[in-house]
Design an enzyme around this catalytic site. Structure first.
Site, PDB file in Angstrom:
ATOM      1  N   ARG A  24       0.815  -1.226   0.000  1.00  0.00           N
ATOM      2  CA  ARG A  24       0.000   0.000   0.000  1.00  0.00           C
ATOM      3  C   ARG A  24       0.846   1.273   0.000  1.00  0.00           C
ATOM      4  O   ARG A  24       0.527   2.264   0.644  1.00  0.00           O
ATOM      5  CB  ARG A  24      -0.960   0.017   1.206  1.00  0.00           C
ATOM      6  CG  ARG A  24      -1.889  -1.188   1.271  1.00  0.00           C
ATOM      7  CD  ARG A  24      -2.859  -1.255   0.109  1.00  0.00           C
ATOM      8  NE  ARG A  24      -3.708  -2.436   0.224  1.00  0.00           N
ATOM      9  CZ  ARG A  24      -3.440  -3.618  -0.355  1.00  0.00           C
ATOM     10  NH1 ARG A  24      -2.349  -3.752  -1.103  1.00  0.00           N
ATOM     11  NH2 ARG A  24      -4.252  -4.638  -0.208  1.00  0.00           N
ATOM     12  N   SER A  54     -10.687  -0.310   3.970  1.00  0.00           N
ATOM     13  CA  SER A  54      -9.811  -0.864   5.007  1.00  0.00           C
ATOM     14  C   SER A  54      -9.080   0.260   5.737  1.00  0.00           C
ATOM     15  O   SER A  54      -8.407   1.079   5.116  1.00  0.00           O
ATOM     16  CB  SER A  54      -8.786  -1.813   4.384  1.00  0.00           C
ATOM     17  OG  SER A  54      -9.438  -2.946   3.858  1.00  0.00           O
ATOM     18  N   GLU A  94      -3.989   2.679   6.917  1.00  0.00           N
ATOM     19  CA  GLU A  94      -4.022   2.505   5.457  1.00  0.00           C
ATOM     20  C   GLU A  94      -4.777   3.662   4.822  1.00  0.00           C
ATOM     21  O   GLU A  94      -4.411   4.127   3.756  1.00  0.00           O
ATOM     22  CB  GLU A  94      -4.687   1.169   5.106  1.00  0.00           C
ATOM     23  CG  GLU A  94      -4.723   0.893   3.603  1.00  0.00           C
ATOM     24  CD  GLU A  94      -5.170  -0.519   3.273  1.00  0.00           C
ATOM     25  OE1 GLU A  94      -5.858  -0.688   2.259  1.00  0.00           O
ATOM     26  OE2 GLU A  94      -4.822  -1.458   4.017  1.00  0.00           O
TER      27      GLU A  94
END
EC number: 1.3.1.98
Length: 298
Positions: free
Chosen positions: A172, A221, A291
């Site tokens: 990510r 998320s 995230e």
């Protein structure tokens, strides 16, 4: 917010003090000092080239993985529209995708073109520009597995084509600098049957629907999965399922999702996330990393 002076002329749309809450999944947060929706690539390049170098620039996709803080975002927020949302077949296994194209459009075009391996993009709730920058992923695959290269407009207005090897992808994360805007990317899959590709897309959609609070005001998320673990399990073990703070709540359905239950402020959503991090650290010793991107002034 203070109005910037001497902005370059544009052919697209330039809006001062533009509310960002309607444009992000959480439906919370402040305004953009300026929201720029360029008419085309040349409009974006000319604007960035003429913009004072000290003015911050941020690209905004579908706003799924984002908390816009209540004090708003200084400088210019760039949002790519229809001119940047085209997806075209290049050859038997490759698609050329505009930075404003959604993961759903990319995966559907791949299906219609008989290109397999891009089905997972169906489940990433964002645009090409966003998930190329973030190395978005789902169901065991990441953008780095299918990306060939991408075109970015850098802060000076120049365009550069960066191969996968120069993006510094990790989980990510990419090494793309702040202020640059991803305007296109090439993805490569492999030959497949459209019916089988659709079946895989249906399977992924059903799995998401069953496990994630997709019909809520959420941000996707919240925390990165730690090495060898699952963020949602750690959140659950720390007793945070259903935890609330003001109008913000940890999802009962999937504990790695935060929800705006009604009129939550971004400050409440972010503070709830920090409380979850604190409880997880106390319970398991693991320090969860955000995230979701958090931008702007508190």
């Amino acid at each position: 917010m203070t109005t910037l002076t001497a902005l370059p002329p544009v052919r697209g749309k330039l809006t001062p003090d533009a509310p960002l809450a309607p444009l992000v999944w959480f439906k919370s947060g402040g305004t953009a000092q300026w929201l720029f929706e360029p008419k085309d690539l040349a409009d974006l390049q000319d604007f960035l080239a003429g913009l004072a170098p000290e003015v911050p620039v941020m690209a905004l996709g579908l706003g799924s993985n984002l908390i816009v803080r209540d004090g708003g975002v200084p400088g210019v927020v760039v949002r790519l529209g229809k001119a940047f949302a085209k997806v075209e077949k290049v050859d038997e296994t490759t698609l050329n995708c505009g930075g404003g194209a959604s993961g759903i459009l990319v995966s559907s075009t791949a299906r219609d073109s008989g290109i397999a391996g891009l089905e997972f993009l169906r489940s990433i709730p964002g645009t090409v520009g966003g998930f190329v920058r973030m190395n978005g992923g789902a169901y065991g695959r990441e953008v780095k597995d299918v990306l060939i290269d991408c075109d970015v407009v850098i802060r000076s207005g120049e365009i550069a084509t960066l191969p996968l090897s120069e993006l510094g992808y990790t989980y990510r994360h990419s090494d793309l600098v702040d202020g640059c805007v991803v305007v296109a990317a090439r993805f490569r899959g492999h030959p497949g049957e459209p019916a089988a590709i659709q079946a895989e897309m249906d399977r992924i959609s059903a799995a998401r629907e069953a496990s994630q609070p997709l019909r809520s005001k959420t941000g996707g998320s919240t925390f990165k999965n730690p090495d060898g673990g699952k963020a949602w399990e750690l959140v659950d073990k720390a007793g945070c399922r259903g935890l609330t703070l003001g109008g913000a709540q940890v999802s009962e359905k999937h504990t790695n999702f935060l929800i705006n239950t009604g009129e939550a402020t971004s400050a409440e959503i972010e503070a709830l996330g920090e409380e979850v991090r604190r409880r997880v650290k106390e319970q398991s010793g693991v320090e969860l990393q955000w995230e979701i991107q958090r931008v702007g002034r508190s």
